[in-house]
Design a protein around this motif. Structure first.
Motif, PDB file in Angstrom:
ATOM      1  N   VAL A 160       0.847  -1.200   0.000  1.00 30.89           N
ATOM      2  CA  VAL A 160       0.000   0.000   0.000  1.00 30.89           C
ATOM      3  C   VAL A 160       0.875   1.240   0.000  1.00 30.89           C
ATOM      4  O   VAL A 160       0.601   2.234  -0.706  1.00 30.89           O
ATOM      5  CB  VAL A 160      -0.940  -0.017   1.216  1.00 30.89           C
ATOM      6  CG1 VAL A 160      -1.672   1.314   1.342  1.00 30.89           C
ATOM      7  CG2 VAL A 160      -1.926  -1.163   1.106  1.00 30.89           C
ATOM      8  N   GLU A 161       1.924   1.250   0.770  1.00 35.57           N
ATOM      9  CA  GLU A 161       2.795   2.410   0.861  1.00 35.57           C
ATOM     10  C   GLU A 161       3.477   2.701  -0.478  1.00 35.57           C
ATOM     11  O   GLU A 161       3.699   3.867  -0.830  1.00 35.57           O
ATOM     12  CB  GLU A 161       3.864   2.181   1.940  1.00 35.57           C
ATOM     13  CG  GLU A 161       3.325   2.041   3.345  1.00 35.57           C
ATOM     14  CD  GLU A 161       2.730   3.332   3.866  1.00 35.57           C
ATOM     15  OE1 GLU A 161       3.066   4.407   3.321  1.00 35.57           O
ATOM     16  OE2 GLU A 161       1.912   3.271   4.815  1.00 35.57           O
ATOM     17  N   LEU A 192      -0.580  -1.983  -4.549  1.00 36.63           N
ATOM     18  CA  LEU A 192      -1.670  -2.824  -4.094  1.00 36.63           C
ATOM     19  C   LEU A 192      -2.646  -3.089  -5.227  1.00 36.63           C
ATOM     20  O   LEU A 192      -3.078  -2.162  -5.918  1.00 36.63           O
ATOM     21  CB  LEU A 192      -2.408  -2.145  -2.925  1.00 36.63           C
ATOM     22  CG  LEU A 192      -3.584  -2.917  -2.338  1.00 36.63           C
ATOM     23  CD1 LEU A 192      -3.090  -4.206  -1.662  1.00 36.63           C
ATOM     24  CD2 LEU A 192      -4.350  -2.035  -1.357  1.00 36.63           C
ATOM     25  N   VAL A 235      -8.558  -5.217   2.691  1.00 35.54           N
ATOM     26  CA  VAL A 235      -7.998  -3.885   2.893  1.00 35.54           C
ATOM     27  C   VAL A 235      -9.168  -2.917   2.847  1.00 35.54           C
ATOM     28  O   VAL A 235      -9.860  -2.812   1.821  1.00 35.54           O
ATOM     29  CB  VAL A 235      -6.956  -3.543   1.821  1.00 35.54           C
ATOM     30  CG1 VAL A 235      -6.418  -2.140   2.045  1.00 35.54           C
ATOM     31  CG2 VAL A 235      -5.825  -4.574   1.832  1.00 35.54           C
ATOM     32  N   ASP A 271     -10.846   1.048   3.580  1.00 40.03           N
ATOM     33  CA  ASP A 271     -10.481   2.456   3.775  1.00 40.03           C
ATOM     34  C   ASP A 271     -11.275   3.043   4.919  1.00 40.03           C
ATOM     35  O   ASP A 271     -12.034   2.347   5.601  1.00 40.03           O
ATOM     36  CB  ASP A 271     -10.694   3.237   2.481  1.00 40.03           C
ATOM     37  CG  ASP A 271     -12.145   3.214   2.021  1.00 40.03           C
ATOM     38  OD1 ASP A 271     -13.025   2.848   2.846  1.00 40.03           O
ATOM     39  OD2 ASP A 271     -12.402   3.527   0.858  1.00 40.03           O
ATOM     40  N   ARG A 284     -11.179  -2.057  -0.347  1.00 39.83           N
ATOM     41  CA  ARG A 284     -10.319  -1.696  -1.461  1.00 39.83           C
ATOM     42  C   ARG A 284      -9.709  -2.926  -2.127  1.00 39.83           C
ATOM     43  O   ARG A 284      -9.504  -2.956  -3.341  1.00 39.83           O
ATOM     44  CB  ARG A 284      -9.196  -0.786  -0.979  1.00 39.83           C
ATOM     45  CG  ARG A 284      -9.659   0.567  -0.485  1.00 39.83           C
ATOM     46  CD  ARG A 284      -9.980   1.479  -1.678  1.00 39.83           C
ATOM     47  NE  ARG A 284     -10.223   2.827  -1.256  1.00 39.83           N
ATOM     48  CZ  ARG A 284      -9.299   3.756  -1.132  1.00 39.83           C
ATOM     49  NH1 ARG A 284      -8.041   3.450  -1.393  1.00 39.83           N
ATOM     50  NH2 ARG A 284      -9.621   4.969  -0.765  1.00 39.83           N
ATOM     51  N   GLY A 322      -1.035   3.327   4.447  1.00 43.47           N
ATOM     52  CA  GLY A 322      -1.391   4.506   3.650  1.00 43.47           C
ATOM     53  C   GLY A 322      -1.148   5.790   4.404  1.00 43.47           C
ATOM     54  O   GLY A 322      -0.763   5.796   5.580  1.00 43.47           O
ATOM     55  N   VAL A 372      -5.797   3.461   5.055  1.00 47.29           N
ATOM     56  CA  VAL A 372      -6.514   2.187   4.963  1.00 47.29           C
ATOM     57  C   VAL A 372      -6.074   1.302   6.132  1.00 47.29           C
ATOM     58  O   VAL A 372      -5.076   1.561   6.812  1.00 47.29           O
ATOM     59  CB  VAL A 372      -6.236   1.470   3.627  1.00 47.29           C
ATOM     60  CG1 VAL A 372      -6.756   2.305   2.445  1.00 47.29           C
ATOM     61  CG2 VAL A 372      -4.753   1.170   3.462  1.00 47.29           C
ATOM     62  N   VAL A 424      -5.315  -2.806   6.970  1.00 45.49           N
ATOM     63  CA  VAL A 424      -5.094  -4.141   6.407  1.00 45.49           C
ATOM     64  C   VAL A 424      -5.481  -5.171   7.470  1.00 45.49           C
ATOM     65  O   VAL A 424      -4.938  -5.188   8.582  1.00 45.49           O
ATOM     66  CB  VAL A 424      -3.622  -4.327   5.993  1.00 45.49           C
ATOM     67  CG1 VAL A 424      -3.399  -5.738   5.452  1.00 45.49           C
ATOM     68  CG2 VAL A 424      -3.234  -3.277   4.978  1.00 45.49           C
TER      69      VAL A 424
END
Length: 461
Positions: free
Chosen positions: A64-65, A69, A85, A87, A93, A140, A146, A148
């Motif tokens: 994600v970073e 993703l 995942v 948000d 997501r 994120g 988000v 996880v």
């Protein structure tokens, strides 16, 4: 009810009780160990699942970073991993293939500090109603953070624990049964010498106390028990022999005055015309007095053998000595010197101590030629009573034997002077009961009997 059970249990054999106790301890120990093993293993496996979930969540958070993703994430081949995942608005997501199209399934928030904490979740729509270990990791950046969620199934751990529990539930009773059987055999073997000792002890009767028990070769508790029992049998044998000898000696001593009395009375009855009662009376009185003294001595020894409770109170021994000297002077023409008698107080029985002094004076009066010396004093915390005569004396080899019952010496002191041979024996027993001692010394000429008794601190002047 409890008393009845305790009584029933106390009546069981020692072997059964020891085996039952060993079985209970073994069963409790193995059961406790099994429970600890299951708990430890389950905790370890669950911790491993949690680490797996955390590592997978960290990998997805890194994706994600970096913006890599994808909306569909691969699940494990066994389907034991579920990923979502979500948000900030609750929109999914991305998810693993086994949760594709499913709405948000995890609602707890992720911790922002410290290590992620796993939670147990149930009811995921994956075909079974098993439990899942789930972790949540934030990922994120603002304004689009988000969370996880990674869940790992515990089905494998549950199956392993079920199999292990079943195996232990089967194995532990078998092991307990085997160990109980071994304990039964070992206990029987260990108690076999006890049964042998019991059989040997039951075969020993009062008529044959010379027999002894076989001491086991091992220097253990049973060996010490057998040795102790043999020592006890030895003491019983010695006491029985002493009692039988005492009875025989007493019968022998009683026979003489009784025979003399009976003979004189029979002659007087058969020949009344020649009986001179005024000449017979002194002899009859003398024999009766001798018989009375002997019976009194026998009764005194019997009481001492029964170990009576002697009174223990402060006694002025000098007053007892003076009273006994006055009595001896009335019964004898001998010179008795008591000028060396000083104050002495002991803790004991006044009547018994009076008997000691009287017996010593009677003994000295019986054998003295012309003089008796009496001394009493306190030396080093002990009262010393010394009664000396100028008679034939006592040979050194016989100075311990004179305190035995019915002792007869070969010198001039063996002459029958009306004694029973029990006076000094009574002295020794009474003095010993007062934690004292008595011994004979040479008086040159004559004998000197020394009695030592513990003195009290309150000796009066």
């Amino acid at each position: 009810m409890k008393t009845g059970i305790a009584t029933w249990w106390a009546r069981r054999s020692l072997r059964l009780r020891l085996t039952a106790a060993a079985a209970l301890v073994t069963a409790a120990g193995l059961a406790g160990a099994a429970v600890l093993l299951v708990n430890w293993l389950q905790t370890s496996l669950i911790s491993s699942l949690d680490q797996t979930a955390v590592q997978r969540a960290q990998v997805i958070a890194a994706a994600v970073e970096t913006g890599k993703l994808t909306t569909t994430l691969p699940a494990s081949a066994e389907g034991d991993t579920a990923i979502q995942v979500v948000d900030s608005t609750g929109t999914v997501r991305a998810s693993s293939t086994n949760l594709e199209g499913e709405p948000r399934l995890f609602t707890f928030t992720a911790t922002t500090s410290g290590d992620p904490q796993a939670r147990t979740v149930r009811g995921l729509p994956l075909g079974d109603d098993g439990t899942w270990r789930t972790v949540a990791i934030p990922a994120g950046r603002s304004p689009d953070p988000v969370t996880v969620y990674v869940a790992v199934s515990t089905a494998t751990v549950d199956r392993s624990m079920t199999q292990l529990t079943a195996a232990l539930a089967t194995t532990v009773p078998i092991v307990v049964a085997l160990l109980t059987a071994v304990a039964w055999l070992l206990t029987g073997r260990a108690l076999r010498p006890v049964d042998t000792l019991r059989a040997q002890a039951s075969a020993i009767t009062a008529c044959d106390l010379s027999r002894r028990l076989d001491v086991p070769p091992a220097h253990d508790e049973l060996g010490r028990l057998a040795s102790t029992l043999n020592d006890l049998l030895g003491r019983l044998d010695a006491a029985t022999r002493q009692q039988r000898q005492f009875i025989a000696d007493a019968a022998h001593e009683l026979r003489s005055p009784l025979s003399s009395l009976l003979t004189q009375l029979e002659v007087a009855v058969r020949h009344p015309e020649s009986a001179h009662w005024h000449t017979l009376a002194p002899d009859l009185v003398e024999e009766s007095e001798r018989l009375a003294r002997l019976v009194d001595d026998l009764v005194q020894l019997a009481r001492l053998d029964a170990r009576p409770r002697l009174r223990h109170q402060p006694v002025d021994l000098d007053e007892i000595v003076f009273a006994a000297v006055r009595r001896a002077r009335q019964q004898s023409h001998l010179a008795i010197d008591e000028h060396a008698v000083t104050a002495a107080r002991v803790n004991g029985d006044a009547d018994a101590l009076s008997r000691v002094v009287r017996n010593l004076l009677d003994n000295a009066t019986r054998y003295a030629t012309s003089r008796i010396d009496v001394r009493l004093g306190v030396i080093g915390g002990a009262a010393y009573l010394v009664i000396a005569d100028d008679g034939p004396g006592i040979p050194e080899p016989d100075r311990q034997r004179v305190f035995d019952r019915f002792t007869r010496l070969d010198d001039a002191r063996a002459r029958d002077a009306g004694g029973s041979g029990l006076g000094l024996a009574i002295v020794r027993d009474i003095v010993t009961a007062h934690h004292g001692s008595a011994h004979v010394e040479d008086n040159a000429p004559g004998a000197r009997i020394v009695v030592r008794l513990p003195s009290t601190a309150a000796d009066h002047p």
